[in-house]
Design a protein around this motif. Structure first.
Motif, PDB file in Angstrom:
ATOM      1  N   UNK A   1      20.522  -2.862  33.393  1.00  0.00           N
ATOM      2  CA  UNK A   1      20.290  -4.136  33.306  1.00  0.00           C
ATOM      3  C   UNK A   1      20.204  -5.015  34.691  1.00  0.00           C
ATOM      4  N   UNK A   2      21.347  -4.527  35.493  1.00  0.00           N
ATOM      5  CA  UNK A   2      21.144  -5.351  36.506  1.00  0.00           C
ATOM      6  C   UNK A   2      20.389  -4.912  37.297  1.00  0.00           C
ATOM      7  N   UNK A   3      19.000  -3.475  37.923  1.00  0.00           N
ATOM      8  CA  UNK A   3      18.416  -3.144  38.181  1.00  0.00           C
ATOM      9  C   UNK A   3      17.062  -3.503  37.500  1.00  0.00           C
ATOM     10  N   UNK A   4      17.592  -4.492  36.750  1.00  0.00           N
ATOM     11  CA  UNK A   4      15.546  -4.652  35.924  1.00  0.00           C
ATOM     12  C   UNK A   4      15.333  -3.396  35.073  1.00  0.00           C
ATOM     13  N   UNK A   5      15.851  -2.522  34.531  1.00  0.00           N
ATOM     14  CA  UNK A   5      15.515  -1.438  33.658  1.00  0.00           C
ATOM     15  C   UNK A   5      16.336  -2.042  31.709  1.00  0.00           C
ATOM     16  N   UNK A   6      15.764  -1.422  31.089  1.00  0.00           N
ATOM     17  CA  UNK A   6      16.905  -0.856  30.263  1.00  0.00           C
ATOM     18  C   UNK A   6      17.017   0.499  29.657  1.00  0.00           C
ATOM     19  N   UNK A   7      18.363   0.201  29.444  1.00  0.00           N
ATOM     20  CA  UNK A   7      19.483   1.649  28.526  1.00  0.00           C
ATOM     21  C   UNK A   7      19.560   1.152  26.842  1.00  0.00           C
ATOM     22  N   UNK A   8      19.247   2.655  26.361  1.00  0.00           N
ATOM     23  CA  UNK A   8      19.534   3.318  25.038  1.00  0.00           C
ATOM     24  C   UNK A   8      20.108   4.451  25.844  1.00  0.00           C
ATOM     25  N   UNK A   9      21.577   3.848  25.220  1.00  0.00           N
ATOM     26  CA  UNK A   9      22.613   4.840  24.544  1.00  0.00           C
ATOM     27  C   UNK A   9      22.817   5.770  23.850  1.00  0.00           C
ATOM     28  N   UNK A  10      22.843   7.028  23.865  1.00  0.00           N
ATOM     29  CA  UNK A  10      22.404   8.445  22.379  1.00  0.00           C
ATOM     30  C   UNK A  10      23.975   9.671  22.674  1.00  0.00           C
ATOM     31  N   UNK A  11      24.074   9.793  21.986  1.00  0.00           N
ATOM     32  CA  UNK A  11      24.771  10.551  21.660  1.00  0.00           C
ATOM     33  C   UNK A  11      24.539  11.980  20.843  1.00  0.00           C
ATOM     34  N   UNK A  12      24.726  13.125  21.107  1.00  0.00           N
ATOM     35  CA  UNK A  12      24.184  14.381  20.816  1.00  0.00           C
ATOM     36  C   UNK A  12      24.601  14.686  19.496  1.00  0.00           C
ATOM     37  N   UNK A  13      24.385  14.403  18.391  1.00  0.00           N
ATOM     38  CA  UNK A  13      25.546  16.240  17.390  1.00  0.00           C
ATOM     39  C   UNK A  13      24.573  16.800  17.184  1.00  0.00           C
ATOM     40  N   UNK A  14      24.345  17.567  18.371  1.00  0.00           N
ATOM     41  CA  UNK A  14      23.270  19.479  18.084  1.00  0.00           C
ATOM     42  C   UNK A  14      24.231  19.953  19.502  1.00  0.00           C
ATOM     43  N   UNK A  15      24.131  21.511  19.259  1.00  0.00           N
ATOM     44  CA  UNK A  15      24.426  22.297  20.537  1.00  0.00           C
ATOM     45  C   UNK A  15      22.770  22.088  20.851  1.00  0.00           C
ATOM     46  N   UNK A  16      22.336  22.624  22.394  1.00  0.00           N
ATOM     47  CA  UNK A  16      21.046  22.526  22.466  1.00  0.00           C
ATOM     48  C   UNK A  16      20.338  23.210  21.201  1.00  0.00           C
ATOM     49  N   UNK A  17      20.227  24.868  20.844  1.00  0.00           N
ATOM     50  CA  UNK A  17      20.133  25.510  19.894  1.00  0.00           C
ATOM     51  C   UNK A  17      19.864  25.079  18.576  1.00  0.00           C
ATOM     52  N   UNK A  18      20.039  23.471  18.551  1.00  0.00           N
ATOM     53  CA  UNK A  18      19.384  22.417  17.307  1.00  0.00           C
ATOM     54  C   UNK A  18      18.252  21.334  17.904  1.00  0.00           C
ATOM     55  N   UNK A  19      18.174  21.376  19.297  1.00  0.00           N
ATOM     56  CA  UNK A  19      17.364  20.834  19.888  1.00  0.00           C
ATOM     57  C   UNK A  19      15.979  21.654  19.163  1.00  0.00           C
ATOM     58  N   UNK A  20      15.241  20.289  18.618  1.00  0.00           N
ATOM     59  CA  UNK A  20      13.931  20.203  17.996  1.00  0.00           C
ATOM     60  C   UNK A  20      14.076  20.995  16.909  1.00  0.00           C
ATOM     61  N   UNK A  21      14.867  21.043  16.525  1.00  0.00           N
ATOM     62  CA  UNK A  21      15.331  21.873  14.579  1.00  0.00           C
ATOM     63  C   UNK A  21      15.634  20.947  13.636  1.00  0.00           C
ATOM     64  N   UNK A  22      15.013  20.864  13.264  1.00  0.00           N
ATOM     65  CA  UNK A  22      15.311  20.006  11.590  1.00  0.00           C
ATOM     66  C   UNK A  22      17.074  20.006  11.202  1.00  0.00           C
ATOM     67  N   UNK A  23      17.181  18.890  10.926  1.00  0.00           N
ATOM     68  CA  UNK A  23      18.870  18.842  10.692  1.00  0.00           C
ATOM     69  C   UNK A  23      19.561  18.184  11.574  1.00  0.00           C
ATOM     70  N   UNK A  24      19.070  18.261  12.347  1.00  0.00           N
ATOM     71  CA  UNK A  24      20.055  17.793  13.989  1.00  0.00           C
ATOM     72  C   UNK A  24      20.166  16.162  14.348  1.00  0.00           C
ATOM     73  N   UNK A  25      20.984  15.599  14.721  1.00  0.00           N
ATOM     74  CA  UNK A  25      20.937  14.193  14.550  1.00  0.00           C
ATOM     75  C   UNK A  25      21.421  13.386  16.195  1.00  0.00           C
ATOM     76  N   UNK A  26      21.505  12.472  16.779  1.00  0.00           N
ATOM     77  CA  UNK A  26      21.545  12.068  17.800  1.00  0.00           C
ATOM     78  C   UNK A  26      21.922  10.184  17.893  1.00  0.00           C
ATOM     79  N   UNK A  27      23.178   9.598  17.766  1.00  0.00           N
ATOM     80  CA  UNK A  27      23.427   8.439  17.477  1.00  0.00           C
ATOM     81  C   UNK A  27      22.497   7.790  19.248  1.00  0.00           C
ATOM     82  N   UNK A  28      22.196   6.375  18.764  1.00  0.00           N
ATOM     83  CA  UNK A  28      21.945   5.308  19.635  1.00  0.00           C
ATOM     84  C   UNK A  28      22.210   4.039  19.051  1.00  0.00           C
ATOM     85  N   UNK A  29      22.088   3.209  20.600  1.00  0.00           N
ATOM     86  CA  UNK A  29      22.565   1.849  20.526  1.00  0.00           C
ATOM     87  C   UNK A  29      21.730   1.560  21.568  1.00  0.00           C
ATOM     88  N   UNK A  30      21.606   0.180  21.414  1.00  0.00           N
ATOM     89  CA  UNK A  30      20.975  -0.512  22.500  1.00  0.00           C
ATOM     90  C   UNK A  30      20.007  -1.734  22.124  1.00  0.00           C
TER      91      UNK A  30
END
Ligand code: NDP
Length: 290
Positions: A108-137
């Motif tokens: 934010x000090x550099x004029x951008x916006x930050x969203x935090x994420x925490x990925x609850x999935x293995x790489x094999x779950x990316x793009x697959x139903x049932x996986x999820x990620x926590x977001x805040x911001x």
């Protein structure tokens, strides 16, 4: 196509899976990684390898970051930080809530916006139903970019405080690692006794499949402050974990984990909880050991 175009910085197993998912949905993807060769297979599929971290930032408004930790983000982006202005940086790198808050301030000090994420999935779950990620911001920013983010995984928005997604992620991932270590300890003990992991598997599966009932029973009682010893007692629990510890010691396997478990149970006994449920340990675990 009229599909949105995004940048992905960090091409470990996770970043690579994310780029594949985005390309698979027809997105234009610009990528950047410290080790450029990790982009080869992605470029062959149509991703564009930026010429520099700065070019990767300026290429798109939405920049997804998937690095080992926040220090890796500073190592990569500090020299190009002027290019953060006007960017939405979705940081899916694991780190502490405090690191996430400081990272959000830095962006934010550099004029951008930050969203935090925490990925609850293995790489094999990316793009697959049932996986999820926590977001805040910032909520509006999250909502504006939610369609792209949902190409990666389902989304679970936790609130405006940038630390919240990191907090919930660390709560869950801490439990993941201790659970997995419990499984690997069991396999090490089995192996020392001539049994294979495959022979442990059905019993481990049965144990964990029964966990949801225990988890909800336990959560209700803990939230109600009930730690009565009507079902099991901490003193019995200590005897049980000592048996586990000694069985492991007798087999000559590493006893770090069962030793730590027994130490916690002994702390509970010393605090006078011997006739309470072992769940009374939660009350002690809320404060660091003196
Ligand atoms: P990795 O640790 O394998 O690497 C991610 C990237 O970080 C690599 O591109 C690596 O670059 C880069 N990197 C690390 N240190 C530096 C540095 N000092 N300077 C520049 N670049 C650096 O992570 P994963 O891809 O496995 O995961 C990414 C994030 O997702 C992590 O925070 C992880 O905790 C989280 N996660 C991972 C899961 C998994 O199963 N993999 C599951 C859930 C979450 P280079 O290629 O040059 O080494």
């Amino acid at each position: 196509s009229s599909k949105q175009s995004v940048t992905v910085i960090g091409l470990g197993p996770m970043g690579q899976a994310m780029v594949h998912a985005l390309l698979g949905k027809g997105y234009s993807v610009t990528v950047w990684n410290r080790t450029p060769s990790r982009a080869d297979a992605l470029v062959a599929r149509g991703a564009v390898l930026a010429k520099s971290a700065e070019d990767a930032l300026t290429a798109n408004e939405l920049v997804i970051v998937s690095l080992t930790d926040y220090d890796a983000m500073y190592a990569l982006l500090e020299p190009a930080s002027h290019a953060l202005a006007g960017r939405v940086l979705v940081n899916l790198s694991s780190d502490t809530p405090e690191k996430a808050r400081a990272g959000a301030r830095w962006v934010s000090e550099h004029g951008g916006i930050h969203l935090t994420g925490g990925v609850n999935s293995s790489p094999s779950g990316i793009g697959q139903p049932g996986s999820s990620t926590f977001y805040s911001g910032p909520h509006e920013v999250f909502e504006a970019h939610r369609p792209v983010l949902e190409v990666l995984t389902g989304t679970d928005y936790r609130g405006e405080d940038p630390g919240l997604a990191a907090l919930m992620y660390q709560i869950v991932v801490g439990m993941f690692w201790t659970s997995v270590l419990g499984y690997w300890q069991a396999i090490a003990l089995a192996d020392a006794n001539g049994l294979t992991a495959s022979e442990v598997l059905p019993h481990a599966t049965k144990l964990l499949t029964g966990m949801p009932g225990f988890l909800s029973f336990s959560a209700e009682r803990i939230d109600a402050g009930e730690h009565g010893g009507d079902v099991e007692r901490l003193a019995m629990g200590l005897a049980s974990v000592e048996h586990v510890l000694h069985t492991n010691a007798d087999a000559g396997v590493d006893t770090t984990l069962p030793t730590a478990v027994a130490a916690l149970f002994r702390r509970g006994i010393a605090a006078g909880h011997g006739t309470d449920s072992a769940s009374s340990l939660v009350k002690l675990m809320k404060t660091a050991k003196a």
